[in-house]
Design an enzyme around this catalytic site. Sequence first.
Site, PDB file in Angstrom:
ATOM      1  N   ASP A 156      49.266  41.285  33.971  1.00 33.17           N
ATOM      2  CA  ASP A 156      48.477  40.790  35.100  1.00 33.17           C
ATOM      3  C   ASP A 156      47.215  40.066  34.623  1.00 33.17           C
ATOM      4  O   ASP A 156      46.762  40.259  33.497  1.00 33.17           O
ATOM      5  CB  ASP A 156      48.030  41.953  35.989  1.00 33.17           C
TER       6      ASP A 156
ATOM      7  N   HIS B 193      42.192  36.872  42.949  1.00 27.86           N
ATOM      8  CA  HIS B 193      42.213  38.321  42.718  1.00 27.86           C
ATOM      9  C   HIS B 193      41.562  39.067  43.878  1.00 27.86           C
ATOM     10  O   HIS B 193      40.871  40.072  43.698  1.00 27.86           O
ATOM     11  CB  HIS B 193      41.535  38.694  41.398  1.00 27.86           C
TER      12      HIS B 193
ATOM     13  N   HIS C  69      49.469  36.281  41.508  1.00 24.50           N
ATOM     14  CA  HIS C  69      48.564  37.436  41.612  1.00 24.50           C
ATOM     15  C   HIS C  69      47.376  36.982  42.466  1.00 24.50           C
ATOM     16  O   HIS C  69      46.238  37.335  42.185  1.00 24.50           O
ATOM     17  CB  HIS C  69      48.138  37.838  40.200  1.00 24.50           C
TER      18      HIS C  69
ATOM     19  N   HIS D 171      47.802  44.274  31.142  1.00 24.34           N
ATOM     20  CA  HIS D 171      46.906  43.174  31.525  1.00 24.34           C
ATOM     21  C   HIS D 171      46.666  42.280  30.317  1.00 24.34           C
ATOM     22  O   HIS D 171      46.802  42.703  29.182  1.00 24.34           O
ATOM     23  CB  HIS D 171      45.568  43.719  32.030  1.00 24.34           C
TER      24      HIS D 171
END
Length: 310
Positions: A137, A189, A185, A280
Amino acid sequence: MGFRRVLIGSVVLLTCLTTGATAGAAVLNLPTLHWPTIGLHRAIESDPPLPEATPPDSAPEPAPTPDPDPIPAPAPSPITAPTPAPIPAPAPTPAPIPAPPPAPVPAPTPTPAPTTNLPQPLYSLPTKNREVVITFDDGPGPYTTAILKILATEKVPAAFFWIAGNKQVSLAADVLSLGHQLGSHTMTHLKLTGADAKVQLDELTRSQQVLAAAAKEKITYFRPPYGAYNADTQAVASGLGLTLVLWNVDSRDWALAAHPEQIIPGVMQQVKPGSIILLHERAQTVQTLPDLIEALREAGYTFRLLPAGG
Ligand SMILES: [Zn+2]
């Protein structure tokens, strides 16, 4: 004359008001004036979605918040009590009641699925084989290329969930040509559960378009920041042909910059056949990735991609 008086009086009053309501009131022997409070907080509340001009990725920490994807509010702990409730000891048994065994930490379950007929998010693969999907991510960013290099060396496919407002989205084409998958995503964010359906639609639509333009391919996967979603998110994602992808293994890598050695044990403790592993794009993740892949392989796991989305 009378008019002049009124005029002068007004000037005096105005002066008083500008120099201070209380002073003015005192001079004119009036009750203290109360200025209405101006609605300053409204501006804060109505925070529109951030313009995409704020790329949250120029700093080494690409996430716009210091707290990316923390375990989403643990589900109302479904596995609370296989352990017998500690008896308040009326029992005359001399044997001390053994302390309840430390409940095995349940795999962190992202937000409980709201009840709806809409497609449910994917938490894991429906397989009994030792297969996993590793996902990254918060890219693209300064670590994307290093991660791609490691994956190429190890011949491991992965899925990336990118913040489409980040600068390096042009790497999208590389990601796909190397055999990986790419999902949205959001643009910024944004924590979607704090946004109305219109804002969510905007975040998902724009990010899907930006990534598709960069990747030259339709984007069919979506992961909500922080794992936070609601029925609006499900409806919007479904309408855009996006499969919601969550995870059932949280590496907590984002929180382990100072203790990267804890990443692998954490993953190995949670992993099981079909797991979707949350990682991540972070320095400590790059540092750990080759060993993590090796540990998973030693435990018999192979790596695969997400099932066809859309
Ligand atoms: Zn994130």
